[in-house]
Motif scaffolding. Sequence first.
Motif, short mmCIF file in Angstrom:
data_model
loop_
_atom_site.label_atom_id
_atom_site.label_comp_id
_atom_site.label_asym_id
_atom_site.label_seq_id
_atom_site.Cartn_x
_atom_site.Cartn_y
_atom_site.Cartn_z
N ASN A 191 52.16 -1.56 27.31
CA ASN A 191 53.54 -1.96 27.07
C ASN A 191 54.20 -2.46 28.35
O ASN A 191 54.92 -3.47 28.36
CB ASN A 191 54.32 -0.77 26.49
CG ASN A 191 55.77 -1.12 26.18
OD1 ASN A 191 56.09 -2.26 25.82
ND2 ASN A 191 56.66 -0.15 26.33
N PHE A 192 53.95 -1.74 29.45
CA PHE A 192 54.54 -2.12 30.73
C PHE A 192 54.06 -3.51 31.18
O PHE A 192 54.85 -4.37 31.55
CB PHE A 192 54.20 -1.08 31.80
CG PHE A 192 54.87 -1.32 33.12
CD1 PHE A 192 56.09 -0.72 33.42
CD2 PHE A 192 54.29 -2.15 34.08
CE1 PHE A 192 56.72 -0.95 34.64
CE2 PHE A 192 54.91 -2.40 35.29
CZ PHE A 192 56.13 -1.79 35.58
N LEU A 193 52.74 -3.73 31.13
CA LEU A 193 52.19 -5.00 31.58
C LEU A 193 52.61 -6.15 30.66
O LEU A 193 52.86 -7.28 31.12
CB LEU A 193 50.66 -4.92 31.67
CG LEU A 193 50.12 -3.99 32.76
CD1 LEU A 193 48.60 -3.92 32.71
CD2 LEU A 193 50.57 -4.44 34.15
N HIS A 199 58.92 -10.66 30.51
CA HIS A 199 60.26 -10.58 31.10
C HIS A 199 60.27 -10.39 32.62
O HIS A 199 61.34 -10.27 33.22
CB HIS A 199 61.05 -9.42 30.48
CG HIS A 199 61.14 -9.49 28.99
ND1 HIS A 199 61.98 -10.37 28.33
CD2 HIS A 199 60.48 -8.80 28.02
CE1 HIS A 199 61.85 -10.22 27.03
NE2 HIS A 199 60.95 -9.27 26.80
N GLY A 200 59.09 -10.36 33.23
CA GLY A 200 59.02 -10.11 34.66
C GLY A 200 59.52 -11.27 35.50
O GLY A 200 59.52 -12.42 35.07
N LEU A 201 59.94 -10.94 36.72
CA LEU A 201 60.33 -11.96 37.69
C LEU A 201 59.06 -12.45 38.40
O LEU A 201 57.95 -12.02 38.09
CB LEU A 201 61.33 -11.37 38.69
CG LEU A 201 62.63 -10.81 38.06
CD1 LEU A 201 63.51 -10.18 39.13
CD2 LEU A 201 63.37 -11.90 37.31
N LEU A 202 59.24 -13.35 39.36
CA LEU A 202 58.10 -13.99 40.02
C LEU A 202 57.10 -12.96 40.55
O LEU A 202 57.43 -12.09 41.34
CB LEU A 202 58.59 -14.86 41.18
CG LEU A 202 57.52 -15.61 41.97
CD1 LEU A 202 56.85 -16.65 41.09
CD2 LEU A 202 58.13 -16.27 43.21
N HIS A 203 55.85 -13.04 40.05
CA HIS A 203 54.69 -12.26 40.48
C HIS A 203 54.79 -10.77 40.15
O HIS A 203 53.98 -9.99 40.64
CB HIS A 203 54.44 -12.45 41.99
CG HIS A 203 54.08 -13.86 42.34
ND1 HIS A 203 54.37 -14.42 43.57
CD2 HIS A 203 53.49 -14.85 41.62
CE1 HIS A 203 53.97 -15.68 43.59
NE2 HIS A 203 53.43 -15.96 42.42
N ASP A 204 55.75 -10.39 39.30
CA ASP A 204 55.77 -8.98 38.85
C ASP A 204 54.46 -8.62 38.16
O ASP A 204 53.87 -7.55 38.44
CB ASP A 204 56.93 -8.76 37.87
CG ASP A 204 58.25 -8.50 38.58
OD1 ASP A 204 58.26 -8.44 39.83
OD2 ASP A 204 59.28 -8.37 37.89
N TYR A 205 54.00 -9.48 37.27
CA TYR A 205 52.78 -9.19 36.53
C TYR A 205 51.60 -9.01 37.47
O TYR A 205 50.81 -8.06 37.33
CB TYR A 205 52.49 -10.31 35.53
CG TYR A 205 51.22 -10.10 34.74
CD1 TYR A 205 51.15 -9.12 33.75
CD2 TYR A 205 50.09 -10.88 34.98
CE1 TYR A 205 49.98 -8.91 33.03
CE2 TYR A 205 48.92 -10.68 34.27
CZ TYR A 205 48.87 -9.70 33.29
OH TYR A 205 47.71 -9.50 32.59
#
Length: 402
Positions: A191-193, A199-205
């Motif tokens: 779920n987090f990934l 919805h993550g910002l740049l390079h969060d993933y």
Amino acid sequence: MASFYKYQTKNGVFWRFVIDNGKDPITGKRKQTSRQGFKTKREAQEMAYELEKEIKGKGSIFQGDNKSFYDFCNMWLDIYQNQRAVKPGTIRIRKNEINNWQHYFRHISIEDITLKMFQDAINDMKKRFSESTLEGIYITGKMIFEKAVELEIIKEDPTRYSYFPRYTKTVEEIENEEKLPNYMEKNELSNFLKTCKDHGLLHDYEIFLTLAYTGLRLGELCALKTTDVFEEEGTYFLKISKTLYNPKNIIKDYKLVTTKNKTSRRTIDIAPVVYDALQNVISYNEQLKEATGEDYHDEDFIFVNSNKYPGYPHYIKFVQHRMNRILRIANMNQHLSPHAFRHTHTSLLAEAGVELERIMKRLGHANDEITKRIYLHITKPVREKDAERFSQLMDQVINIET
């Protein structure tokens, strides 16, 4: 007490020292002795200490106001830092521990501090500090006096027969020690990934994918450089040899230091999905470098700032803020920290059947009770089945005998 100075000549950089011998009793002028031409500060220090002993005899090397515990602690910290080549974070901890001793001994002559004074101080500090914090203060205090004896500044070590005051733990404290640290179950990590992707910002993933697949400490992740990611014969590897030190979370004010310990220096294999993610970030950085030109801090870091300070590595607090944002969006446990990925990695490896020794090696642990507790928790069902199978086997043995 000696003062040390670095100076430049046409032949290079050298060190000199000046020893203050106090005031001449007749003229009232200060007496000083100096030497120079030392290639390193440590060489100058060693010569200075020998010369001080020669000048002062076998007694204290201090005179007058310089006899205080405070002044010797400054000397000790300088020796400790140079002889052991310790990390900045360790020095910061030692300074804090010294400050606690200064509360009791700051203006007292180091020669006048007795066993009773030392023991009374550590017993009093027990009222204010946890056991682990007090243990660090106690060890630092002992090191200071042991060095004073070694340098013949005092004749006897007042801490020699001191004891560390033990704590009586409550039932609640014991139960808390046995609790497992926060980590994510497989569905929570998924779920987090997924939230990072959507919805993550740049390079969060890429950041959190790397943490999940490697179990890196956050400082190790922030210190990664492009040369730390490589491929050999179709297998992808990640080299961990350094960590980022930035306690004030000021983006330009960072240092690279060695890893936590010798065991922490390691090379681990990584999944193709992690390798591809890191290569995507590296490619993005190349484009950013071209776009920002000389403003880019070109030190080859992977996870970098892309706004006001392009090329500078992310600091730990930055990653924590990014993680908190994802946790809120995903409606997950807000108390999770980036270190939870390290515990999650441990749990997944254990569930996959990886042996504890190999997990410890991958994480860079020489020994870690938390990792062991997570491993034993995850593998408990397997061990119960092992015990059941063994019991069935023994039943057969007993039946054969009868």
